[in-house]
Design a protein around this motif. Structure first.
Motif, PDB file in Angstrom:
ATOM      1  N   GLU A  89      47.642   6.454  22.353  1.00  0.00           N
ATOM      2  CA  GLU A  89      46.297   5.871  22.319  1.00  0.00           C
ATOM      3  C   GLU A  89      46.387   4.344  22.365  1.00  0.00           C
ATOM      4  O   GLU A  89      45.624   3.682  23.090  1.00  0.00           O
ATOM      5  N   PHE A  90      47.311   3.796  21.602  1.00  0.00           N
ATOM      6  CA  PHE A  90      47.463   2.340  21.577  1.00  0.00           C
ATOM      7  C   PHE A  90      47.870   1.795  22.942  1.00  0.00           C
ATOM      8  O   PHE A  90      47.412   0.721  23.350  1.00  0.00           O
ATOM      9  N   GLN A  91      48.705   2.526  23.663  1.00  0.00           N
ATOM     10  CA  GLN A  91      49.187   2.078  24.971  1.00  0.00           C
ATOM     11  C   GLN A  91      48.057   1.948  25.980  1.00  0.00           C
ATOM     12  O   GLN A  91      48.194   1.254  26.988  1.00  0.00           O
ATOM     13  N   GLU A  92      46.926   2.594  25.710  1.00  0.00           N
ATOM     14  CA  GLU A  92      45.797   2.511  26.628  1.00  0.00           C
ATOM     15  C   GLU A  92      45.195   1.107  26.686  1.00  0.00           C
ATOM     16  O   GLU A  92      44.403   0.807  27.577  1.00  0.00           O
ATOM     17  N   LEU A 151      36.396  -4.451  10.197  1.00  0.00           N
ATOM     18  CA  LEU A 151      35.360  -3.430  10.407  1.00  0.00           C
ATOM     19  C   LEU A 151      34.747  -3.576  11.792  1.00  0.00           C
ATOM     20  O   LEU A 151      34.543  -2.585  12.504  1.00  0.00           O
ATOM     21  N   PHE A 152      34.448  -4.816  12.184  1.00  0.00           N
ATOM     22  CA  PHE A 152      33.864  -5.040  13.508  1.00  0.00           C
ATOM     23  C   PHE A 152      34.842  -4.639  14.607  1.00  0.00           C
ATOM     24  O   PHE A 152      34.441  -4.095  15.641  1.00  0.00           O
ATOM     25  N   THR A 153      36.123  -4.909  14.391  1.00  0.00           N
ATOM     26  CA  THR A 153      37.142  -4.497  15.359  1.00  0.00           C
ATOM     27  C   THR A 153      37.225  -2.971  15.416  1.00  0.00           C
ATOM     28  O   THR A 153      37.358  -2.380  16.487  1.00  0.00           O
ATOM     29  N   PHE A 154      37.145  -2.341  14.258  1.00  0.00           N
ATOM     30  CA  PHE A 154      37.166  -0.880  14.171  1.00  0.00           C
ATOM     31  C   PHE A 154      35.955  -0.274  14.888  1.00  0.00           C
ATOM     32  O   PHE A 154      36.044   0.751  15.554  1.00  0.00           O
ATOM     33  N   LEU A 155      34.825  -0.958  14.754  1.00  0.00           N
ATOM     34  CA  LEU A 155      33.569  -0.459  15.311  1.00  0.00           C
ATOM     35  C   LEU A 155      33.544  -0.516  16.838  1.00  0.00           C
ATOM     36  O   LEU A 155      32.933   0.346  17.478  1.00  0.00           O
ATOM     37  N   LEU A 156      34.218  -1.502  17.415  1.00  0.00           N
ATOM     38  CA  LEU A 156      34.125  -1.714  18.861  1.00  0.00           C
ATOM     39  C   LEU A 156      35.429  -1.390  19.596  1.00  0.00           C
ATOM     40  O   LEU A 156      35.589  -0.270  20.090  1.00  0.00           O
ATOM     41  N   PRO A 157      36.394  -2.305  19.679  1.00  0.00           N
ATOM     42  CA  PRO A 157      37.593  -2.001  20.489  1.00  0.00           C
ATOM     43  C   PRO A 157      38.432  -0.837  19.980  1.00  0.00           C
ATOM     44  O   PRO A 157      38.987  -0.069  20.767  1.00  0.00           O
ATOM     45  N   PHE A 158      38.519  -0.686  18.670  1.00  0.00           N
ATOM     46  CA  PHE A 158      39.332   0.396  18.105  1.00  0.00           C
ATOM     47  C   PHE A 158      38.784   1.753  18.527  1.00  0.00           C
ATOM     48  O   PHE A 158      39.534   2.658  18.910  1.00  0.00           O
ATOM     49  N   GLN A 159      37.472   1.912  18.470  1.00  0.00           N
ATOM     50  CA  GLN A 159      36.856   3.198  18.785  1.00  0.00           C
ATOM     51  C   GLN A 159      37.077   3.613  20.235  1.00  0.00           C
ATOM     52  O   GLN A 159      37.140   4.803  20.549  1.00  0.00           O
ATOM     53  N   LYS A 160      37.203   2.636  21.124  1.00  0.00           N
ATOM     54  CA  LYS A 160      37.439   2.954  22.536  1.00  0.00           C
ATOM     55  C   LYS A 160      38.823   3.572  22.740  1.00  0.00           C
ATOM     56  O   LYS A 160      39.034   4.336  23.683  1.00  0.00           O
ATOM     57  N   LEU A 161      39.743   3.238  21.853  1.00  0.00           N
ATOM     58  CA  LEU A 161      41.114   3.752  21.964  1.00  0.00           C
ATOM     59  C   LEU A 161      41.309   5.045  21.185  1.00  0.00           C
ATOM     60  O   LEU A 161      42.137   5.886  21.553  1.00  0.00           O
ATOM     61  N   ASP A 162      40.543   5.218  20.122  1.00  0.00           N
ATOM     62  CA  ASP A 162      40.711   6.355  19.212  1.00  0.00           C
ATOM     63  C   ASP A 162      40.036   7.604  19.795  1.00  0.00           C
ATOM     64  O   ASP A 162      38.963   8.011  19.369  1.00  0.00           O
ATOM     65  N   GLN A 202      24.961   0.870   7.338  1.00  0.00           N
ATOM     66  CA  GLN A 202      24.483   2.204   7.705  1.00  0.00           C
ATOM     67  C   GLN A 202      23.200   2.129   8.524  1.00  0.00           C
ATOM     68  O   GLN A 202      23.023   2.879   9.493  1.00  0.00           O
ATOM     69  N   ALA A 203      22.297   1.226   8.139  1.00  0.00           N
ATOM     70  CA  ALA A 203      21.031   1.078   8.862  1.00  0.00           C
ATOM     71  C   ALA A 203      21.281   0.618  10.291  1.00  0.00           C
ATOM     72  O   ALA A 203      20.629   1.100  11.234  1.00  0.00           O
ATOM     73  N   ASP A 204      22.212  -0.294  10.472  1.00  0.00           N
ATOM     74  CA  ASP A 204      22.514  -0.791  11.811  1.00  0.00           C
ATOM     75  C   ASP A 204      23.260   0.252  12.627  1.00  0.00           C
ATOM     76  O   ASP A 204      23.051   0.375  13.835  1.00  0.00           O
ATOM     77  N   LEU A 205      24.121   1.011  11.963  1.00  0.00           N
ATOM     78  CA  LEU A 205      24.916   2.031  12.638  1.00  0.00           C
ATOM     79  C   LEU A 205      24.033   3.110  13.260  1.00  0.00           C
ATOM     80  O   LEU A 205      24.381   3.677  14.306  1.00  0.00           O
ATOM     81  N   GLU A 206      22.899   3.385  12.648  1.00  0.00           N
ATOM     82  CA  GLU A 206      21.990   4.413  13.158  1.00  0.00           C
ATOM     83  C   GLU A 206      21.493   4.100  14.567  1.00  0.00           C
ATOM     84  O   GLU A 206      21.173   5.009  15.338  1.00  0.00           O
ATOM     85  N   HIS A 207      21.437   2.815  14.894  1.00  0.00           N
ATOM     86  CA  HIS A 207      20.911   2.405  16.198  1.00  0.00           C
ATOM     87  C   HIS A 207      22.016   2.185  17.225  1.00  0.00           C
ATOM     88  O   HIS A 207      21.723   1.795  18.360  1.00  0.00           O
ATOM     89  N   MET A 208      23.260   2.425  16.844  1.00  0.00           N
ATOM     90  CA  MET A 208      24.387   2.203  17.755  1.00  0.00           C
ATOM     91  C   MET A 208      24.752   3.470  18.514  1.00  0.00           C
ATOM     92  O   MET A 208      24.719   4.567  17.962  1.00  0.00           O
ATOM     93  N   ASP A 209      25.110   3.300  19.770  1.00  0.00           N
ATOM     94  CA  ASP A 209      25.534   4.421  20.602  1.00  0.00           C
ATOM     95  C   ASP A 209      27.060   4.522  20.554  1.00  0.00           C
ATOM     96  O   ASP A 209      27.768   4.116  21.474  1.00  0.00           O
ATOM     97  N   VAL A 210      27.564   5.040  19.443  1.00  0.00           N
ATOM     98  CA  VAL A 210      29.005   5.188  19.261  1.00  0.00           C
ATOM     99  C   VAL A 210      29.316   6.595  18.765  1.00  0.00           C
ATOM    100  O   VAL A 210      28.468   7.248  18.139  1.00  0.00           O
ATOM    101  N   LYS A 211      30.520   7.052  19.057  1.00  0.00           N
ATOM    102  CA  LYS A 211      30.947   8.373  18.599  1.00  0.00           C
ATOM    103  C   LYS A 211      31.573   8.258  17.208  1.00  0.00           C
ATOM    104  O   LYS A 211      32.024   7.200  16.808  1.00  0.00           O
ATOM    105  N   GLY A 212      31.621   9.382  16.511  1.00  0.00           N
ATOM    106  CA  GLY A 212      32.273   9.417  15.211  1.00  0.00           C
ATOM    107  C   GLY A 212      31.603   8.565  14.167  1.00  0.00           C
ATOM    108  O   GLY A 212      32.275   7.893  13.374  1.00  0.00           O
ATOM    109  N   LYS A 213      30.274   8.583  14.131  1.00  0.00           N
ATOM    110  CA  LYS A 213      29.547   7.727  13.189  1.00  0.00           C
ATOM    111  C   LYS A 213      29.901   8.040  11.740  1.00  0.00           C
ATOM    112  O   LYS A 213      29.957   7.137  10.903  1.00  0.00           O
ATOM    113  N   ARG A 214      30.147   9.300  11.453  1.00  0.00           N
ATOM    114  CA  ARG A 214      30.472   9.661  10.065  1.00  0.00           C
ATOM    115  C   ARG A 214      31.793   9.029   9.642  1.00  0.00           C
ATOM    116  O   ARG A 214      31.919   8.501   8.526  1.00  0.00           O
TER     117      ARG A 214
END
Length: 270
Positions: free
Chosen positions: A140-143, A118-129, A81-93
């Motif tokens: 979404e997956f086809q992208e 989790l790391f995959t979810f945090l980075l490449p997965f979020q770009k598709l979701d 959670q502490a690290d997530l606060e400093h990340m520029d990602v959507k859908g943090k909740r």
């Protein structure tokens, strides 16, 4: 026509020569978990997962080291959670709430291997979701292939769409027509492709169709007309390279230890 066949045959022979029977036997021994001389899909799949997981662990080590602020080798929810606060990602909740879903042993923290999805979810997965619901639809997956297919022709696009649907169906283990983060990790890590190649390899090698492959069958598979240039060939070559590097590393360690032991013995004599 004859010249084309000769070129294809020559290419196949080059591929066979680049992978020896002895190397295929090394691969067989690594897969043969119960040492009964026969390899099944289940046994081979365990090796594929181990090799791909080891690679993903090496690649993710810098991320884990950065997030693991107390250096205990685990990622806690508080650290994440502490690290997530400093990340520029959507859908943090949504990302924050997903933490417990990756904690497979329910001990309140993630070991390095548990953190991989989790790391995959945090980075490449979020770009598709795109709708940030924590699951991927087929579109979404086809992208994943969108950039590669930007300049492709109609036939190549159709082929890619068919392949994408096949992969998506294989990843969707719970049949809900969505791919979650854990299912997507299997794709992103290369595990899914590796097991698909393994199925092809053992299918080509299983000459007596008994569902198991002997060391002789695997070595002989090099001469199968469909082996050269296949996914089975390329993945086998990669697996063998990793195994040989591991053996060489172990031998170096053993030699270094033996050398150190000899030095210790000489000092005691003096």
């Amino acid at each position: 026509m004859r010249s084309a066949l000769l070129i294809a045959a020559a290419a196949g022979q080059m591929q066979i020569q680049s992978m020896s029977g002895a190397q295929m036997r090394i691969l067989h021994a690594a897969m043969d978990e119960d040492s009964d001389g026969r390899v099944t899909i289940a046994e081979g799949a365990k090796l594929v997962r181990r090799l791909r997981t080891a690679l993903m662990l090496r690649q993710s080590a810098p991320i884990m080291q950065t997030m693991d602020t107390d250096r205990d080798g685990y990622l806690s929810a508080e650290e994440f959670q502490a690290d997530l606060e400093h990340m520029d990602v959507k859908g943090k909740r949504t990302i924050e709430d997903s933490f417990d879903g990756f904690d497979t042993d329910r001990d309140g923290r993630l070991a390095a291997e548990e953190a991989l999805p989790l790391f995959t979810f945090l980075l490449p997965f979020q770009k598709l979701d795109t709708d940030l619901d924590g699951r991927l639809t087929l579109s979404e997956f086809q992208e994943v292939a969108a950039e590669r297919l930007a300049s492709a022709g109609p036939e190549e696009r159709k082929k890619a769409a068919r392949e994408g649907r096949t992969i998506f169906a294989g990843l969707d283990l719970d049949g809900d027509e969505r791919v979650n983060a854990t299912e997507h990790y299997s794709y992103h890590s290369g595990i899914w492709a590796g097991i698909a190649a393994l199925r092809e390899l053992l299918g080509l090698a299983d000459s007596d169709a008994d569902g198991q492959v002997s060391a002789d069958e695997l070595a002989e598979c090099r001469f199968h007309a469909k082996f050269g240039g296949s996914a089975a060939y390329h993945h086998s070559r990669d697996w063998i390279k990793v195994l040989e590097e591991a053996v060489a590393g172990l031998q170096q360690q053993q030699q270094a230890k033996a050398k150190e032991d000899r030095r210790g013995g000489q000092k005691e004599e003096l």
